[in-house]
Design a protein around this motif. Structure first.
Motif, mmCIF file in Angstrom:
data_model
loop_
_atom_site.group_PDB
_atom_site.id
_atom_site.type_symbol
_atom_site.label_atom_id
_atom_site.label_comp_id
_atom_site.label_asym_id
_atom_site.label_seq_id
_atom_site.Cartn_x
_atom_site.Cartn_y
_atom_site.Cartn_z
ATOM 1 N N SER A 1 19.814 -35.997 -32.686
ATOM 2 C CA SER A 1 20.337 -36.035 -34.361
ATOM 3 C C SER A 1 19.287 -37.013 -34.781
ATOM 4 N N LEU A 2 18.970 -36.773 -35.980
ATOM 5 C CA LEU A 2 17.967 -37.529 -36.539
ATOM 6 C C LEU A 2 18.251 -38.179 -38.192
ATOM 7 N N VAL A 3 17.776 -39.150 -38.414
ATOM 8 C CA VAL A 3 17.975 -39.730 -39.863
ATOM 9 C C VAL A 3 16.679 -39.244 -40.733
ATOM 10 N N SER A 4 16.894 -38.989 -41.960
ATOM 11 C CA SER A 4 15.590 -38.971 -42.398
ATOM 12 C C SER A 4 15.762 -39.754 -44.026
ATOM 13 N N ALA A 5 14.602 -40.301 -44.382
ATOM 14 C CA ALA A 5 14.949 -41.102 -45.673
ATOM 15 C C ALA A 5 13.763 -40.612 -46.915
ATOM 16 N N ALA B 1 21.289 -30.271 -32.107
ATOM 17 C CA ALA B 1 21.710 -29.482 -31.048
ATOM 18 C C ALA B 1 22.325 -28.439 -31.412
ATOM 19 N N THR B 2 23.312 -28.360 -32.165
ATOM 20 C CA THR B 2 24.215 -27.052 -32.650
ATOM 21 C C THR B 2 23.298 -26.098 -33.199
ATOM 22 N N ASN B 3 22.126 -26.560 -33.817
ATOM 23 C CA ASN B 3 21.385 -25.462 -34.671
ATOM 24 C C ASN B 3 20.544 -24.788 -33.887
ATOM 25 N N LYS B 4 20.672 -23.408 -33.685
ATOM 26 C CA LYS B 4 19.637 -22.647 -32.997
ATOM 27 C C LYS B 4 18.494 -22.186 -33.918
ATOM 28 N N ASN C 1 20.821 -27.418 -44.145
ATOM 29 C CA ASN C 1 22.107 -28.308 -44.439
ATOM 30 C C ASN C 1 22.103 -29.477 -43.431
ATOM 31 N N PRO C 2 21.935 -30.625 -44.334
ATOM 32 C CA PRO C 2 22.251 -31.957 -43.215
ATOM 33 C C PRO C 2 23.325 -32.125 -42.842
ATOM 34 N N VAL C 3 24.063 -32.465 -41.863
ATOM 35 C CA VAL C 3 25.508 -33.212 -41.417
ATOM 36 C C VAL C 3 26.064 -33.877 -42.562
ATOM 37 N N ARG C 4 25.073 -34.795 -43.350
ATOM 38 C CA ARG C 4 25.667 -35.758 -44.335
ATOM 39 C C ARG C 4 24.392 -36.157 -44.886
ATOM 40 N N THR C 5 24.759 -36.552 -46.212
ATOM 41 C CA THR C 5 23.845 -37.159 -47.154
ATOM 42 C C THR C 5 24.238 -38.609 -47.466
ATOM 43 N N PHE C 6 23.704 -39.613 -47.208
ATOM 44 C CA PHE C 6 24.111 -40.983 -47.517
ATOM 45 C C PHE C 6 23.393 -41.531 -48.958
ATOM 46 N N THR C 7 24.329 -41.936 -49.766
ATOM 47 C CA THR C 7 23.772 -42.519 -51.178
ATOM 48 C C THR C 7 24.353 -43.956 -51.328
ATOM 49 N N GLY C 8 23.844 -44.558 -52.214
ATOM 50 C CA GLY C 8 24.232 -46.090 -52.656
ATOM 51 C C GLY C 8 23.072 -47.018 -52.657
ATOM 52 N N HIS C 9 22.179 -46.698 -52.052
ATOM 53 C CA HIS C 9 20.832 -47.443 -52.272
ATOM 54 C C HIS C 9 19.992 -46.885 -53.271
#
Lengths: 347, 286
Positions: A227-231, A243-246, A252-260
């Motif tokens: 797994s990797l995180v991108s900014a 891993a699960t994506n062939k 579609n990312p697993v999650r998107t982080f917002t707040g900053h």
């Protein structure tokens, strides 16, 4: 069902465990008269004892972390200082060879230094433009990669002067990272808003294309081998599962982080033990846990006038420019655009 | 002529009369009408018949006896002319027709530009990939890359043969100067004209548009309307801040309007609006 609940519980615990930051040390760079001390890059060495800072003042300064934490002096001097010819965009220590550190600069030069002698060992001058990022492979310590405004990623070996191979893309490459376990998988973030993963044994086509950001991808960091995180300057961080994506193209990312807030600058990205730290254009540091999209904690740099140390009016032009976890601990080094460096502890 | 042949390699230091520097090479005119060149040679810009760099000044033997009186470098090509023989030579990177021979071939040895033969040239100026020649009569010819209208001939097509540049009222040009992709000229009447790439305002017309014909710079020209109203930047050596915040200058993430070129291939394309950093067509791969 139990497994999922269990892992959700674990994640929640991790998320709730910490809520704020304590300042453990505050470094004012000794050369206060230098008009620009913006630090572009922070990196801990192999044993997590030393950290290097590098940026627009063309210097790589290496500090002893424990000495700073224990001594509490007003001005901290680096134990090693290496002076380069151009502004540095990124530094990365070799994960096996203790005193070796690589740097990338605004002129396009990738350089390997021997930090004990403060001397360059090797210069790689093939990039035609500014190199934004350089990364040593953690599994093969003779390999490193660099990504540049000239739209290429170049692979280098510390044993030879010319590049081993070149990946040509269609837009500026802002960041590169080797996958931690292998010497042959590499991720890069592009100004075309996508992340490309290449298998270096076949660089003709990308292994994965991750497309979801709506602006340039400024950083990519592997959380673990799958797994990797991108900014990106679209104000988000995204977590991707390889891993699960062939499929070749992931939208579609697993999650998107917002707040900053991040719409313009390189603000830093660092991951450790599931915690993701990023800087923000609000002069704050934000930390997320990989399991939940909202921040765990944040810390605001006070706006100190770099010359006098006195509190300034809120200067909206200040931003946190770089963050770096100390290994897998809760200690985080962060710097802001005035060159103020703080060592924070997440508590 | 006998001077060159007899004394070229006699170890005597010769006086340097003129020098010109390109992007990565340098050329010097030396007493005795001899030309030396050194630096990057990959595109033939040194004129020695090969693609090798030369770290030391080396005579361009192909110009021996040609009575060269001036040398001028473009970014990756070189020109030279002879006042007495009325010949203009060019060599180096040939893309966009910048050498003026009617094609885009690179030349590793100087070749005469046929269509300029017999003209009395007062000055030659080279930009990154375009050239201009001014004759004794104040007429201007231009050739090479024209994507931004830097040739001043009214179109945006590259021209590999010299074309006549017509100034309004057929004014005589006294001097020209070429930037990377733009051109400026002064006339005998003390008017100043500019044309070519304008996206940073370098044409001085108050906008960021390209021009492909010579346009008067109003603020500097005798015939211009704003001659007495040139603005000032209102800063003195002593006055306050010359500081621009780091968030505007450094650590700015490139996007598609910045230094990105992701829509076009690496070769230049019509309407290319980005990147003053030069074409990266030739990257040494070893």
């Amino acid at each position: 069902m139990n497994d999922r609940l269990g892992s959700f519980f674990d994640s929640l615990c991790k998320y709730l465990r910490f809520s704020k930051f304590e300042v453990k040390a505050n470094l004012n760079q000794g050369d206060l008269l230098n008009t620009s001390n913006l630090v572009c890059s922070l990196s801990f060495d192999r044993d997590k004892e030393l950290f290097a800072t590098a940026g627009v003042n063309k210097r790589i300064k290496v500090f002893e972390c424990d000495t700073i934490l224990n001594d509490n002096m007003d001005i901290n001097y680096p134990v090693i200082e290496m002076i380069g010819k151009s502004k540095f965009s990124n530094v990365c220590w070799n994960s096996h060879i203790k005193n070796q550190i690589a740097s990338s600069d605004f002129e396009g030069v990738v350089r390997i230094w021997d930090a004990t002698r403060s001397q360059p060992i090797m210069d790689y001058k093939e990039h035609g433009k500014r190199v934004w990022s350089v990364d040593f492979s953690q599994s093969d310590p003779t390999k490193l990669a660099s990504g540049s405004d000239d739209c290429t990623v170049k692979l280098w070996s510390i044993n030879q002067g010319g590049s081993v191979s070149t990946i040509r893309t269609k837009a500026n490459v802002c960041c590169v990272q080797f996958q931690p376990d292998s010497g042959h998988l590499i991720a890069l973030g592009s100004a075309d808003y996508k992340i490309y993963c290449y298998d270096l044994r076949n660089i003709k086509t990308p292994w994965y294309i991750l497309a979801s950001h709506s602006k340039t991808v400024s950083y990519v960091k592997f959380l673990d081998s799958a797994s990797l995180v991108s900014a990106s300057t679209d104000n988000t961080l995204k977590l991707w599962d390889l891993a699960t994506n062939k499929g070749r193209i992931l939208k579609n990312p697993v999650r998107t982080f917002t707040g900053h807030t991040n719409v313009k600058n390189f603000v830093g990205l660092s991951v450790a033990d599931g915690y993701i730290a990023t800087g923000s254009e609000t002069n704050e540091v934000f930390v997320y846990h990989k399991s939940l999209p909202m921040p765990v904690a944040s810390y605001k740099f006070n706006c100190e006038d770099p010359m006098t140390g006195l509190e300034m009016e809120d200067d909206s032009a200040q931003f946190v420019s770089c963050v770096c976890w100390r290994g897998q601990t809760q200690t985080l080094v962060a710097t802001n655009s005035t060159g103020n460096i703080k060592i924070l502890e997440m508590v | 002529m006998e001077v060159e042949e007899a004394t070229r390699n006699d170890g005597q230091r010769r006086k340097v009369l003129l020098i010109s520097a390109g992007a990565s090479h340098t050329v010097a005119l030396v007493a005795g009408n001899l030309v030396c060149s050194w630096g990057r040679g990959e595109d033939g810009q040194l004129g020695h018949g090969d693609a090798e760099d030369r770290p030391m000044p080396t005579f361009v033997s192909a110009l021996d006896g040609c009575e060269i009186t001036s040398v001028i470098c473009g970014a990756d090509h070189t020109t030279a002319y002879s006042d007495s023989r009325l010949v203009v030579y060019s060599w180096g990177w040939g893309d966009f027709g910048r050498l003026g021979h009617g094609n885009s071939s690179d030349l590793f040895i100087p070749h005469a530009i046929k269509t300029l033969q017999g003209l009395q040239i007062k000055q030659i100026a080279c930009g990154d990939s375009h050239c201009l020649a001014v004759t004794i009569n104040g007429e201007v010819q231009s050739w090479g890359r024209n994507q931004n209208g830097q040739l001043g001939v009214g179109d945006n097509i590259d021209h590999s043969f010299p074309q006549r540049v017509k100034l309004p009222a057929e004014e005589e040009v006294v001097q020209v100067s070429c930037g990377w992709r733009h051109t400026v000229a002064i006339t005998g009447k003390s008017n100043v004209f500019s044309w070519g790439r304008g996206t940073s305002g370098q044409l001085g017309h108050g906008d960021i548009l390209d021009r492909n014909m010579p346009v008067l710079i109003e603020a500097l020209s005798v015939d211009g309307s704003a001659c007495e109203q040139i603005q000032t930047s209102k800063t003195t050596v002593l006055s306050g801040s010359s500081w621009i915040s780091p968030s505007e200058r450094y650590a700015v993430v490139p996007d598609e309007t910045g230094t990105g070129q992701f829509s076009a291939a690496l070769e230049s394309s019509v309407g290319d609006a980005s990147v003053p950093d030069g074409d990266i067509k030739r990257v040494r791969t070893e």
